[in-house]
Design a protein around this motif. Structure first.
Motif, short mmCIF file in Angstrom:
data_model
loop_
_atom_site.label_atom_id
_atom_site.label_comp_id
_atom_site.label_asym_id
_atom_site.label_seq_id
_atom_site.Cartn_x
_atom_site.Cartn_y
_atom_site.Cartn_z
N LYS A 164 0.83 -1.21 0.00
CA LYS A 164 0.00 0.00 0.00
C LYS A 164 0.86 1.25 0.00
O LYS A 164 1.74 1.42 0.85
CB LYS A 164 -0.91 -0.03 1.23
N GLY A 165 0.62 2.13 -0.99
CA GLY A 165 1.34 3.39 -1.07
C GLY A 165 2.73 3.30 -1.65
O GLY A 165 3.44 4.32 -1.73
N SER A 166 3.14 2.13 -2.11
CA SER A 166 4.52 1.96 -2.58
C SER A 166 4.80 2.66 -3.90
O SER A 166 5.96 2.89 -4.26
CB SER A 166 4.87 0.47 -2.70
N HIS A 167 3.74 3.04 -4.63
CA HIS A 167 3.97 3.78 -5.88
C HIS A 167 4.60 5.14 -5.61
O HIS A 167 5.23 5.73 -6.51
CB HIS A 167 2.65 3.95 -6.64
N LYS A 168 4.50 5.61 -4.38
CA LYS A 168 5.09 6.90 -4.02
C LYS A 168 6.60 6.80 -3.79
O LYS A 168 7.27 7.82 -3.63
CB LYS A 168 4.39 7.46 -2.78
N CYS A 169 7.12 5.58 -3.76
CA CYS A 169 8.57 5.39 -3.61
C CYS A 169 9.31 5.69 -4.90
O CYS A 169 10.55 5.79 -4.89
CB CYS A 169 8.87 3.95 -3.19
N GLY A 170 8.58 5.82 -6.01
CA GLY A 170 9.23 5.98 -7.30
C GLY A 170 9.74 4.66 -7.83
O GLY A 170 9.58 3.61 -7.20
N ARG A 171 10.36 4.70 -8.98
CA ARG A 171 10.89 3.46 -9.56
C ARG A 171 12.10 3.02 -8.75
O ARG A 171 13.01 3.79 -8.46
CB ARG A 171 11.29 3.67 -11.02
N ILE A 172 12.11 1.73 -8.42
CA ILE A 172 13.21 1.14 -7.65
C ILE A 172 14.04 0.28 -8.59
O ILE A 172 13.50 -0.38 -9.49
CB ILE A 172 12.64 0.30 -6.49
N ASP A 173 15.35 0.28 -8.41
CA ASP A 173 16.21 -0.55 -9.26
C ASP A 173 15.84 -2.02 -9.13
O ASP A 173 15.60 -2.53 -8.03
CB ASP A 173 17.68 -0.36 -8.87
N HIS A 174 15.82 -2.71 -10.28
CA HIS A 174 15.50 -4.12 -10.34
C HIS A 174 16.74 -4.90 -10.79
O HIS A 174 17.61 -4.37 -11.48
CB HIS A 174 14.35 -4.39 -11.31
N THR A 175 16.78 -6.17 -10.39
CA THR A 175 17.84 -7.07 -10.83
C THR A 175 17.19 -8.33 -11.41
O THR A 175 15.99 -8.56 -11.21
CB THR A 175 18.78 -7.46 -9.68
N ARG A 176 17.99 -9.11 -12.10
CA ARG A 176 17.47 -10.37 -12.63
C ARG A 176 17.39 -11.42 -11.52
O ARG A 176 18.37 -11.68 -10.83
CB ARG A 176 18.36 -10.89 -13.77
N ILE A 177 16.20 -12.01 -11.37
CA ILE A 177 15.98 -13.11 -10.44
C ILE A 177 15.31 -14.22 -11.23
O ILE A 177 14.14 -14.10 -11.61
CB ILE A 177 15.11 -12.70 -9.24
N GLY A 178 16.04 -15.29 -11.52
CA GLY A 178 15.51 -16.30 -12.44
C GLY A 178 15.32 -15.67 -13.80
O GLY A 178 16.25 -15.08 -14.36
N ASP A 179 14.11 -15.76 -14.35
CA ASP A 179 13.79 -15.11 -15.62
C ASP A 179 12.92 -13.88 -15.40
O ASP A 179 12.21 -13.44 -16.30
CB ASP A 179 13.07 -16.09 -16.56
N GLN A 180 12.96 -13.34 -14.20
CA GLN A 180 12.12 -12.20 -13.84
C GLN A 180 12.96 -11.01 -13.41
O GLN A 180 14.12 -11.15 -13.02
CB GLN A 180 11.17 -12.60 -12.70
N ALA A 181 12.34 -9.83 -13.46
CA ALA A 181 12.95 -8.62 -12.89
C ALA A 181 12.38 -8.45 -11.49
O ALA A 181 11.16 -8.47 -11.30
CB ALA A 181 12.63 -7.41 -13.76
#
Length: 297
Positions: A164-181
């Motif tokens: 809840k409300g996490s869209h206000k954190c802005g874009r967070i850096d992602h890494t590869r986990i398996g075949d997912q970001a």
């Protein structure tokens, strides 16, 4: 863990949700809103029969390794088409509602079926959809997804979890986990300490509208209950991606009245939908240049 509130909204004469100022404020504050019974039983029955039995859907399904020994099974396409999946994604009560929530004209970015089968369904790690879409040349997070439950979703069969409300954190850096970001590390830990994680337990036909920066995940399905869902992703028309990639750039969305949905048949053609192949995922290549070669192995 608490569940996402199912918001009872009024409907206009055409069956569209009536979004009050309070509803819009809730979406702005929380990053999501769960509308019960967006699809009625007849509409849901046609959708369910279509995706369960269509050979084209089966042909184009693929799995994303979840990093924990299972695969999250998906079939994804970029053009809506004229079958029931396309008509739902072009309907006023789905696309029109998203336009009200995002504050402007939207176009169909892509749609997909997530097939989380009993005992075998893989998880989706913590991520933001914009964690993928940022790498696709979408300059702003003026994007969103509609998650429509085909089956009942609950904690045991891997329902969606949202922060809840996490869209206000802005874009967070992602890494590869398996075949997912995915999101991991100290930043994730600190966010989860401060914000509330809710389970999106849903009945068939319910719809969760959520912003592209909302953090979400779902667990593996080790239960006896299947968990399939239909998701429609939209981008604001004025946020046309600046690069060619594996999803759609702007094209006008021809919205249709809700009454068109029940006129669809499970045998309607799925021609022209531009199905996606995992090997073409620009988002994942941006995280790991070896991703494309790994998918060819």
């Amino acid at each position: 863990m608490q569940s996402v509130e199912r918001v009872s909204v009024g409907r206009d004469k055409d069956g569209n949700p009536i979004l009050t100022s309070e509803s819009l404020e809730k979406f702005a504050d929380d990053g999501f809103i769960l509308i019960p019974h967006l699809l009625d039983p007849e509409e849901l029955s046609i959708l369910k029969t279509t995706v369960e039995n269509n050979e084209v859907v089966k042909k184009h399904a693929y799995g994303r390794n979840d990093g924990q020994g299972r695969k999250a099974k998906v079939v994804l396409w970029n053009r809506p088409g004229t079958d029931i999946t396309g008509i739902i994604s072009r309907s006023e009560k789905v696309a029109g509602t998203m336009e009200k929530l995002l504050g402007g004209e939207v176009y169909h970015y892509h749609s997909k079926i997530i097939m989380k089968d009993a005992h075998t369904g893989g998880m989706h790690v913590w991520h933001q959809d914009y964690g993928y879409w940022y790498s696709n040349g979408c300059l702003f997070p003026d994007m969103g997804t509609v998650f429509i439950a085909i089956d009942r979703t609950h904690k045991d069969n891997g329902c969606l979890k949202v922060v809840k409300g996490s869209h206000k954190c802005g874009r967070i850096d992602h890494t590869r986990i398996g075949d997912q970001a995915g999101i991991e590390g100290e930043r994730l830990d600190e966010i989860l300490k401060r914000l509330t994680v809710l389970q999106a337990e849903m009945e068939p036909g319910d719809a969760l509208f959520f912003h592209s920066n909302v953090m979400h995940r779902s667990e593996q399905n080790s239960s006896n209950d299947r968990r399939w869902a239909f998701l429609c992703a939209y981008n604001r028309a004025d946020n046309n991606p600046v690069i060619e990639h594996h999803h759609a750039r702007y094209f006008p969305l021809e919205k249709v009245p809700n009454s068109r949905i029940s006129l669809c048949k499970p045998t309607d053609s799925m021609d022209g939908k531009d199905f996606f192949s995992l090997v073409d995922d620009v988002s994942m290549v941006a995280l790991d240049p070896n991703f494309k070669e790994d998918m060819k192995k």
